[in-house]
Each structure stands twice: as structure tokens, then as C-alpha cells.
Design an enzyme around this catalytic site. Structure first.
Site, short mmCIF file in Angstrom:
data_model
loop_
_atom_site.label_atom_id
_atom_site.label_comp_id
_atom_site.label_asym_id
_atom_site.label_seq_id
_atom_site.Cartn_x
_atom_site.Cartn_y
_atom_site.Cartn_z
N GLU A 197 29.70 -47.88 -73.33
CA GLU A 197 30.85 -47.22 -72.72
C GLU A 197 32.17 -47.59 -73.42
O GLU A 197 33.26 -47.39 -72.86
CB GLU A 197 30.96 -47.60 -71.24
CG GLU A 197 29.73 -47.27 -70.41
CD GLU A 197 29.56 -45.78 -70.14
OE1 GLU A 197 30.16 -44.96 -70.87
OE2 GLU A 197 28.84 -45.45 -69.19
N HIS A 231 34.30 -51.71 -65.44
CA HIS A 231 33.43 -50.59 -65.03
C HIS A 231 32.25 -51.17 -64.27
O HIS A 231 31.57 -52.09 -64.75
CB HIS A 231 32.95 -49.83 -66.25
CG HIS A 231 31.86 -48.84 -65.96
ND1 HIS A 231 31.94 -47.92 -64.93
CD2 HIS A 231 30.65 -48.64 -66.56
CE1 HIS A 231 30.84 -47.18 -64.91
NE2 HIS A 231 30.04 -47.61 -65.89
N HIS A 260 28.76 -50.38 -61.47
CA HIS A 260 27.82 -49.51 -60.78
C HIS A 260 27.62 -50.04 -59.36
O HIS A 260 26.51 -50.02 -58.84
CB HIS A 260 26.48 -49.46 -61.52
CG HIS A 260 26.54 -48.83 -62.87
ND1 HIS A 260 25.43 -48.71 -63.69
CD2 HIS A 260 27.56 -48.25 -63.55
CE1 HIS A 260 25.76 -48.11 -64.81
NE2 HIS A 260 27.06 -47.82 -64.76
N TYR A 281 45.43 -46.77 -45.51
CA TYR A 281 46.65 -46.97 -46.32
C TYR A 281 46.39 -47.74 -47.60
O TYR A 281 47.14 -47.62 -48.58
CB TYR A 281 47.75 -47.64 -45.49
CG TYR A 281 47.55 -49.12 -45.22
CD1 TYR A 281 47.96 -50.07 -46.14
CD2 TYR A 281 46.97 -49.56 -44.03
CE1 TYR A 281 47.80 -51.41 -45.91
CE2 TYR A 281 46.81 -50.90 -43.77
CZ TYR A 281 47.20 -51.83 -44.71
OH TYR A 281 47.03 -53.17 -44.47
N HIS A 283 27.80 -41.92 -61.17
CA HIS A 283 27.83 -42.99 -62.16
C HIS A 283 28.35 -44.31 -61.59
O HIS A 283 27.62 -45.29 -61.54
CB HIS A 283 28.69 -42.54 -63.35
CG HIS A 283 28.64 -43.42 -64.55
ND1 HIS A 283 28.88 -42.95 -65.82
CD2 HIS A 283 28.40 -44.73 -64.68
CE1 HIS A 283 28.76 -43.95 -66.69
NE2 HIS A 283 28.48 -45.05 -66.01
N TYR A 342 54.76 -56.12 -52.05
CA TYR A 342 53.64 -56.60 -51.26
C TYR A 342 52.60 -57.29 -52.12
O TYR A 342 51.68 -56.68 -52.66
CB TYR A 342 53.00 -55.43 -50.50
CG TYR A 342 51.85 -55.82 -49.59
CD1 TYR A 342 52.07 -56.54 -48.42
CD2 TYR A 342 50.55 -55.45 -49.91
CE1 TYR A 342 51.01 -56.87 -47.59
CE2 TYR A 342 49.48 -55.77 -49.07
CZ TYR A 342 49.73 -56.49 -47.93
OH TYR A 342 48.67 -56.82 -47.10
#
Length: 222
Positions: free
Chosen positions: A80, A99, A101, A120, A162, A215
Site C-alpha cells: 500500500e 492503515h 483492517h 460530536y 477494506h 481541546y
């Protein structure tokens, strides 16, 4: 190896181990990268290798790449690598890409639905929703192109059928986004089992974005 490169390798291996410890990646699934300069000062990134379980991974297994897609290392880079390179090339504020899964993000991605403002905390990803990028073959340029569009003005997206991508100014921040998106995916899926959740209005989300400017981990500049 420069101190900067050594630190990047250590950081990437630690983050990869944390992703597995948290159950966000399992076996050889998922990948991660951090921005770095090579010993010669060339800009690029360190990325996890292809098809290797994290518990077997060492610092020497991590692969250096430049932003043209050239790799250096004794292992092949993640399949990837394209979206890692493209994200960092187009988003100079991003210094880490993760990334996964993970179970809930991947499950939701099979529905090919954006995550709306049902809670939120969706705002922590940078907008009023978390987009799901259209499906494309893993490792393809089309997948990278789809991900870049879904990540526009966002810190995370789903990849249809994916998984998810999360980005951040540091590896720690990218990990925080990953954990929060997975939590939101679980909450949204559970809500959908009962019915369609109420969605916060644009005004209500605007108030959240304003509050997030100061925040904690999700603080943004005004």
C-alpha cells in the site's frame, strides 16, 4: 544511519506494535509510515514491509522510500506504499500515516457508508463526517487517488470493503485518530442495529469544531 532516521525507525516499530496490542491490526494486516530524512538529507518516509507479522519485525526490516516511490531496504515495502507516499507528498503537515483492517472500521466499510455526525467526536477527524472512499484494488494507484479525495480536509477515511486510513502530525496523533475512528465505527454500527441515529446539525457541529480549537489532543489552530 542518522539519529533522525534511527528515531523514525524506533517510532514506527513501536506504533506498529501498539496497533497490534490494541487489536487494530492482526497478523500481517495493515501498515504504517512516518516522514523522515535519509542520511543524505533526502526527504522521504519509513514504511513497514510487505506481508510481515509485527511480532517478527525488527528495525532493519523497515523500508525507506523517497516521494518518487524509490525504496531502499532488504525487504519489499508495503503493497500500500502508494497512498502513504501520495498523502505525505500532498499533505506537508502529515508526518504519519496508519492503515488498519480493524474489525469495526472494516465492517462498516463493507456498507460503503460515510460516518455522519451521529456523535460530536466525528469532528476530531476534521469535518462533519468521515468519508468512505470508493472501492479500488489494494495497492493500486486508483485506491490512492480515492483515498486522497476522501481525506481532503480530514484526518481519517474509510476504504470501501477494506479498512481505514488515519493521519496525523505525529505517529502518536495518528494512533489517537485511529483508536477514535474505530470506536466511532463500533458505536455507529451498534446504533444502526436499532435504527437510524439522530444526526447533529451543522450548527451543532460548528460549535464542536470551535470548542476543539483548544481541546486537548484534538486541538486545532483558529
Amino acid at each position: 544511519m542518522t539519529e533522525n532516521l534511527q528515531h523514525a525507525r524506533e517510532q514506527l516499530l513501536l506504533i506498529s506494535q501498539q496497533l497490534c496490542a490494541l487489536g487494530l491490526n492482526r497478523g500481517t494486516s495493515g501498515n504504517a509510515s512516518v516522514r523522515v530524512s535519509s542520511a543524505q538529507g533526502q526527504l522521504g518516509l519509513i514504511i513497514t514491509p510487505s506481508g510481515m507479522a509485527v511480532d517478527k519485525m525488527t528495525l532493519d526490516d523497515l523500508v525507506w522510500m523517497d516521494f518518487s516511490g524509490n525504496a531502499q531496504g532488504h525487504r519489499a515495502q508495503s503493497s500500500e506504499w502508494r497512498f502513504h507516499v501520495d498523502i505525505m507528498r500532498q499533505r506537508p503537515e502529515v508526518n504519519a500515516v496508519i492503515h488498519t483492517h480493524s474489525v469495526f472500521a472494516t465492517t462498516l466499510s463493507t456498507l460503503r457508508r460515510d460516518i455522519p455526525a451521529f456523535h460530536y467526536m466525528v469532528a476530531m477527524a476534521g469535518g462533519d463526517n468521515i468519508r468512505c472512499a470508493p472501492y479500488a484494488l489494494f495497492g493500486s494507484q486508483q485506491l490512492s487517488d480515492n483515498a486522497l479525495l476522501a481525506l481532503a480536509q480530514r484526518k481519517a477515511c474509510l476504504l470501501a470493503n477494506h479498512g481505514m486510513i488515519a493521519i496525523g502530525e505525529s505517529a502518536e496523533k495518528a494512533l489517537g485518530v485511529t483508536v477514535e475512528v474505530e470506536t466511532l465505527c463500533e458505536q455507529y454500527l451498534r446504533a444502526l442495529q436499532v435504527g437510524e441515529p439522530y444526526i447533529l446539525t451543522q450548527q451543532e457541529m460548528a460549535e464542536v469544531h470551535e470548542r476543539f480549537k483548544g481541546y486537548g489532543a484534538w486541538a486545532t489552530s483558529p
